[in-house]
Design a protein around this motif. Structure first.
Motif, PDB file in Angstrom:
ATOM      1  N   ALA A 178       0.828  -1.210   0.000  1.00 46.84           N
ATOM      2  CA  ALA A 178       0.000   0.000   0.000  1.00 46.84           C
ATOM      3  C   ALA A 178       0.860   1.256   0.000  1.00 46.84           C
ATOM      4  O   ALA A 178       0.573   2.224  -0.704  1.00 46.84           O
ATOM      5  CB  ALA A 178      -0.941  -0.004   1.197  1.00 46.84           C
ATOM      6  N   MET A 179       1.932   1.239   0.779  1.00 50.21           N
ATOM      7  CA  MET A 179       2.832   2.376   0.837  1.00 50.21           C
ATOM      8  C   MET A 179       3.492   2.606  -0.524  1.00 50.21           C
ATOM      9  O   MET A 179       3.528   3.733  -1.035  1.00 50.21           O
ATOM     10  CB  MET A 179       3.899   2.136   1.897  1.00 50.21           C
ATOM     11  N   ALA A 180       3.994   1.542  -1.132  1.00 44.54           N
ATOM     12  CA  ALA A 180       4.648   1.653  -2.428  1.00 44.54           C
ATOM     13  C   ALA A 180       3.651   2.115  -3.501  1.00 44.54           C
ATOM     14  O   ALA A 180       3.978   2.945  -4.350  1.00 44.54           O
ATOM     15  CB  ALA A 180       5.266   0.311  -2.824  1.00 44.54           C
ATOM     16  N   TYR A 181       2.445   1.603  -3.439  1.00 42.05           N
ATOM     17  CA  TYR A 181       1.407   1.996  -4.406  1.00 42.05           C
ATOM     18  C   TYR A 181       1.098   3.491  -4.267  1.00 42.05           C
ATOM     19  O   TYR A 181       0.934   4.195  -5.258  1.00 42.05           O
ATOM     20  CB  TYR A 181       0.154   1.156  -4.191  1.00 42.05           C
ATOM     21  N   GLY A 182       1.051   3.989  -3.051  1.00 48.57           N
ATOM     22  CA  GLY A 182       0.817   5.418  -2.823  1.00 48.57           C
ATOM     23  C   GLY A 182       1.916   6.273  -3.425  1.00 48.57           C
ATOM     24  O   GLY A 182       1.648   7.316  -4.038  1.00 48.57           O
ATOM     25  N   VAL A 183       3.159   5.844  -3.277  1.00 49.40           N
ATOM     26  CA  VAL A 183       4.288   6.576  -3.865  1.00 49.40           C
ATOM     27  C   VAL A 183       4.180   6.566  -5.384  1.00 49.40           C
ATOM     28  O   VAL A 183       4.349   7.587  -6.048  1.00 49.40           O
ATOM     29  CB  VAL A 183       5.632   5.956  -3.408  1.00 49.40           C
TER      30      VAL A 183
END
Length: 150
Positions: A31-36
């Motif tokens: 989720a964090m990587a997708y947000g970036v």
């Protein structure tokens, strides 16, 4: 039970520790990587493809072995992959021809956007906005301080 199938069609045994480890990383940091990635590529379908490529890439093994924070390494790799995909999608991506001198509050956000989300070098940003390099660095630092307090 049989073997799992990868996206490229090759089979993987269910007990493969490398695949299990990558799945755990995806669940923890996906989720964090997708947000970036979405910050750089605002197209959900393309962002999802980049996310899959990120966790399937050989560079992910280097993230695991690096002595620095795993989350930071994944953020860096996600940003790199998204910027690479953005460059491929847009053959020429020059800075705006006539940048408007925004209000001081917006300058910090503009500089951060050009640097982090669009991948421009700080020297190029300073030259284009006709600002000293030190002021560009200060703007980024000030924007980070603002983000921490918000």
């Amino acid at each position: 039970m049989g073997a799992l199938k990868r996206l490229d069609g090759t089979s993987v045994s269910e007990g493969s520790s490398a695949d299990t480890e990558r799945l755990a990383l995806y669940e923890k940091f996906g989720a964090m990587a997708y947000g970036v990635i979405l910050q750089i590529i605002p197209q959900p379908e393309l962002a999802q493809q980049i996310l899959v490529d990120l966790f399937a890439s050989p560079e992910m093994d280097q993230c695991l072995k690096a002595p620095t924070s795993l989350a930071c390494n994944i953020i860096r790799l996600a940003r790199t992959k998204a910027l690479e995909a953005n460059r491929i999608a847009t053959t020429a991506n020059p800075l705006p021809a006539e940048p408007q001198q925004p209000e001081n509050d917006n300058t910090e956000k503009l500089i951060f956007d050009l640097s982090f989300r669009q991948g421009y070098a700080l020297g190029a940003i300073a030259e284009r906005l006709q600002m000293p390099y030190a002021d560009v660095m200060k703007s980024i630092r000030d924007y980070f301080k603002y983000l921490r307090t918000s």
